[in-house]
Structure formats: structure tokens, C-alpha cells
Design an enzyme around this catalytic site. Structure first.
Site: not given
Ligand code: NAP
Length: 489
Positions: A161, A260, A294, A468
């Protein structure tokens, strides 16, 4: 923006894996497609790392670690400063690239590039402020020397995102602290990070300090690295579900972790709020990144006396937003990242409508190509609706009315998440009292934007661990060593 600009910026990005300072194909020659969410068409193919490639990246980072830790802090800071300047000099191309792979409008992409570059500028300044301590033991018989050292090789995993800022928010402090890295960007949006890796190399980051492994097999590539033992740190931004899995994996070798994770931000508007400020804040907190943040306001909790005026004003503003491909002039709302994301938003809206919510604007799905969803405002949303409990991650404002402060605070805190809360009131006592009572790592008080590289960003409860940015951001990549000094007789 012309098609030739688009082709030029996509063609300029290195598409290999970046390991040991070299761009190279995946060992098995595999590639993965990066698509434009506004059209569904493929922009280009990038190398698709295998677990063996991941291990090569870890070996390269391990080999670079000792020498990089010994580099003068000023030199590490100057690399970051140069990278900041290169990013700002190339902001137009970097923003176009981001819009193409992720969908957000160009103006928002420029906002993210600036935000992302600011992490490099901030941590360039922090690199030379790593301090320690010297103290006399209480009994006077010895002295304490306290020093900070880099934690060591760090594994960084980032989401789609904010394809640049979620990376620089980790790379900045890791470089400042003296840590070599393996970074895995999201498979859907790797191009921004590929471009940034090239910029960091140009800025003088030594080979092997940043290694980039883009892959369609996130778990298969990263789990062996997490369990290996050579990496000492795991910093993850993404969903709470994946964060929990990674915490389990990291426990095997007791890695330092920063998490995060997801959010479910409440946005409280009290009867003594300034409605203009609340509406402006709501637009920012809801519509930044098309709601795919997020920090996005997920639940608008509005005092009953203001709720219809608030709903009407937001509906007017949301309904006037121009939806379209982010590269087009004047577009304010781009597509969602993929069909799954769009369909989830639609399912949450249908569920709220089935439970009696009222539509003010939007709510009708848009046909493809591209994954568009119209800005939508719902009021009278029952707290039992799914979108009160789940991250919407789309341009949907869901309003629920409340009658008193205790009810509002209880509803705001009724979630397993605790990233950010927003609060609008002109009453200073209430502002401070409610800020203290809200269970979140951050509070936006009469503002819809909390993100700032110079402030500590992070959540409590299931929104994560660690911070962060700010002066604490570098601590996540430092260990404290204490030397006890005997003073003899
Ligand atoms: P996600 O599905 O958890 O993926 C995040 C990252 O983790 C991607 O690079 C993904 O790779 C990788 N990943 C997925 N499964 C994994 C595994 N089993 N082992 C290692 N890495 C793995 O999240 P998203 O859909 O990309 O992002 C949206 C989420 O991020 C939302 O929940 C949002 O709230 C959260 N977010 C939080 C913050 C914060 O600062 N708190 C900031 C931004 C976003 P792939 O791309 O290959 O799936």
C-alpha cells in the site's frame, strides 16, 4: 502523462534481484508479472526469487555486516542524505512508477515519495546521534559504560500500500545504525523498491548492505531466512495475520522483532467539535491512499447532534471526487489494488446495508477494467456490522451515532487493534481526557494525519510492536551493551 513517459519509467527500473551489489536474474530464471490495477494489464516482469536466491541474499548481507557496522556514522548518514536528494530530484518519475504499479493518483504518489525520502533525511541526521552513557555505580565501587551497537543483519518485509515509504522507514534506521539487510517487497508493487535500491547504490551504499528479493513465494523464501540464525532482526509491515505467523517463526532463534500491523481506527466527533475541521480531517483520514492505509479512519463515531450534518458534508465531498486511472489529470481516487480487495470492500458494504445502514453516496460497484470502487458514505451503521470489526481498506466512510463520551470511548476501544484513533473536540479537557483513554499507539487530535518521519509511529494491542520514525526509530536496530568497569581496591 504520455504512454511514452510510462514506458520510459517502467523500462528504467532494474528488474533483477539485487544481491551483493549486483542485479541478477533468479537462479531458476523465473519471473513474476507486475500489473497496473487501473487496467489489469501487465507492466513488466521482474525476477521471482526462489528459496536458494533468498539464502544467497542472506549470505551477502552476512558478509557485508561487519565492515558496514564499522563505517563511520557520518559516512552512513551521508549515503542516506544523498539518497534523499536523488529521490527528490527524480520525484516525477518515481511517482509515475508508483502510480502505475499501485494505482494511487500522481499527487498522492508524489506525497509518498516525499514522505519516503524524508525518512532518509531524518535518519541521515540520526546516524550521528547514537549515544551511550557512563555512570557511577550506586555503591561507588564500579563504573557503568553503556554503548549502542547495530543489532546485525536485518530482514525487512513490506506491504503494497505504501511501496516506497514502508521500505525507507526501515532502511533509513537500519543504514543509520549500521545493519545490513535483506528486503522483500510486496509481490504486487516491487518496482518502487527496485528503483530505490538502485538509488541507494548510486548514493554509495556498499555492495551487500541492501539485498532485494522479490518473490511470488513470500513464505517459502523468508521462513528459512528467519529460522537460519544469521539474521538478528525481523522488521515487518503488513497484516496482523501474517505478523503473528512471523512472530512464531522468529521465536525459534529469538530475533528482535518490529511489527507494524493492521488497524481499525475510530474517528470520534464530539458535540463540541469544529465541524469544518472534522470534515477536513475525515477526508484526509479516510481518503488518503483511497482508504488503503493502516491509519485509515475505519469507524466514524459521531455525536447524534452532528451526525446528519457530518454525513451530508462528507457525502458531498466524497461524491465530488474524480475517480479514474491515477495518471489522468485531476483524478483524486484511483483503483483498489486488485479484484480481491475491491470485492472485499463491496462485501463489507453489502453486509452493512443488509443490517440497516443508510447510503448517502456511492455503494454501487463499478465495472472493470481496473478495480475501482466509488467513494461511499454510509450512516446508521450498526456496530455489529462486519466493517466495524474488519479493516475496510477502501473509500468507504461508515458512520455510527453515539450519545455520550463513555459510550464513544467504549465503542472506539472495542477492537483488538490499537494503531491510531482520531478525536475532534474544541474542549481542551475532553481532548486530553479522551486522548488518554483511547487504546492506540497514536492519536490524531483535531487532525486527520499522524504520519511524520520525525514522530514515533506504531501501534499497541494487535496492531504491533515497536515504533518507526522519531528518535526511537533507530533504537529498533540497535542493541544496548553494558560494560561493568571494576575500579579495583
Ligand atoms: P500482507 O498480506 O500481510 O503482506 C505484507 C507483506 O508480507 C508482503 O510483502 C507479503 O508478500 C508478505 N508475506 C505474506 N505472507 C508471508 C509469509 N508467510 N511470510 C513472509 N512474508 C509474507 O499485507 P498486505 O495486504 O500487503 O498489506 C496490508 C496490511 O498491511 C493491512 O493490514 C495494513 O493495515 C497493514 N499495514 C500496516 C502498516 C503499519 O504501519 N502498521 C502500514 C501499512 C500497512 P506478498 O506480497 O507476496 O503477499
Amino acid at each position: 502523462m504520455t504512454n511514452s513517459d510510462e514506458a520510459r519509467v517502467v523500462d528504467s527500473v532494474p528488474t533483477g534481484l539485487f544481491i551483493g551489489g549486483e542485479w541478477r536474474p533468479a537462479a531458476a530464471g523465473a519471473t513474476l508479472a507486475v500489473d497496473d490495477p487501473a487496467t489489469g494489464k501487465t507492466l513488466c516482469e521482474v525476477a521471482d526469487a526462489s528459496p536458494a536466491d533468498g539464502m544467497d541474499a542472506l549470505a551477502a548481507a552476512s558478509a557485508a555486516q561487519q565492515q558496514f557496522a564499522a563505517m563511520a556514522p557520518r559516512e552512513r548518514g551521508e549515503i542516506l542524505r544523498r539518497a534523499y536528494e536523488l529521490m527528490m530530484a527524480r520525484i516525477d518519475d518515481l511517482a509515475l512508477l508508483m502510480t502505475l504499479e499501485m494505482g494511487k493518483p500522481i499527487a498522492e504518489s508524489k506525497g509518498e515519495i516525499t514522505y519516503a525520502a524524508e525518512f532518509f533525511r531524518w535518519f541521515a541526521e540520526e546516524a550521528v546521534r547514537i549515544d551511550g552513557g557512563y555512570a557511577v555505580a550506586p555503591n561507588g565501587a564500579s563504573r557503568f559504560l553503556v554503548q549502542k551497537q547495530p543489532v546485525g543483519v536485518s530482514l525487512l518485509i513490506t506491504p503494497w500500500n505504501f511501496p516506497a515509504a514502508m521500505g525507507t522507514r526501515k532502511i533509513g534506521p537500519a543504514v543509520a545504525a549500521g545493519c545490513a539487510m535483506v528486503l522483500k517487497p510486496a509481490a504486487q508493487t516491487p518496482l518502487s523498491m527496485h528503483a530505490l535500491a538502485a538509488i541507494l547504490a548510486e548514493a554509495g551504499l556498499p555492495p551487500g548492505v541492501l539485498n532485494l528479493v522479490t518473490t511470488s513465494d513470500a513464505g517459502g523464501v523468508m521462513e528459512p531466512l528467519i529460522r537460519d540464525g544469521r539474521a538478528r532482526k525481523l522488521s515487518f509491515t503488513g497484516s496482523t495475520a501474517v505478523g503473528k505467523l512471523l512472530l512464531e517463526q522468529a521465536s525459534e532463534k529469538v530475533l528482535r522483532t518490529s511489527m507494524e500491523l493492521g488497524g481499525n481506527a475510530p474517528f470520534l466527533v464530539f458535540e463540541d467539535a469544529d465541524l469544518d475541521k472534522a470534515v477536513d480531517g475525515a477526508m484526509l483520514a479516510k481518503m488518503r491512499n483511497m482508504g488503503e492505509a493502516c491509519t485509515a479512519a475505519n469507524r466514524f463515531l459521531v455525536h447524534r447532534s452532528l451526525s446528519s450534518a457530518f454525513a451530508e458534508r462528507i457525502a458531498e465531498r466524497m461524491g465530488a471526487l474524480k475517480v479514474g486511472r491515477g495518471t489522468e489529470e485531476g483524478v483524486q481516487v484511483g483503483p483498489l489494488v486488485d479484484a480481491k480487495g475491491r470485492d472485499k470492500v463491496n462485501d463489507l458494504v453489502r453486509d452493512a446495508l443488509d443490517r440497516g445502514a443508510r447510503v448517502h453516496v456511492g455503494a454501487d460497484p463499478v465495472d472493470g477494467p481496473g478495480y475501482f470502487y466509488p467513494p461511499t458514505v454510509l450512516s446508521e451503521v450498526p456496530l455489529a456490522a462486519r466493517l466495524s470489526a474488519e479493516e475496510i481498506f477502501g473509500p468507504v466512510a461508515a458512520i455510527t451515532e453515539f450519545d455520550d463520551e463513555d459510550e464513544a470511548v467504549a465503542a472506539a476501544n472495542n477492537t483488538e487493534f490499537g494503531l491510531v484513533s482520531y478525536l475532534f473536540t474544541e474542549n481542551i479537557t475532553r481532548a486530553l481526557r479522551v486522548s488518554e483513554r483511547l487504546e492506540s499507539g497514536m492519536v490524531g487530535l483535531n487532525t486527520g494525519l499522524v504520519s511524520n518521519p520525525a514522530a514515533p509511529f506504531g501501534g499497541i494491542k494487535q496492531s504491533g510492536l515497536g515504533r518507526e520514525g522519531g528518535s526511537v526509530g533507530i533504537e529498533e536496530f540497535l542493541e544496548t551493551k553494558y560494560v561493568a568497569i571494576g575500579f579495583g581496591g
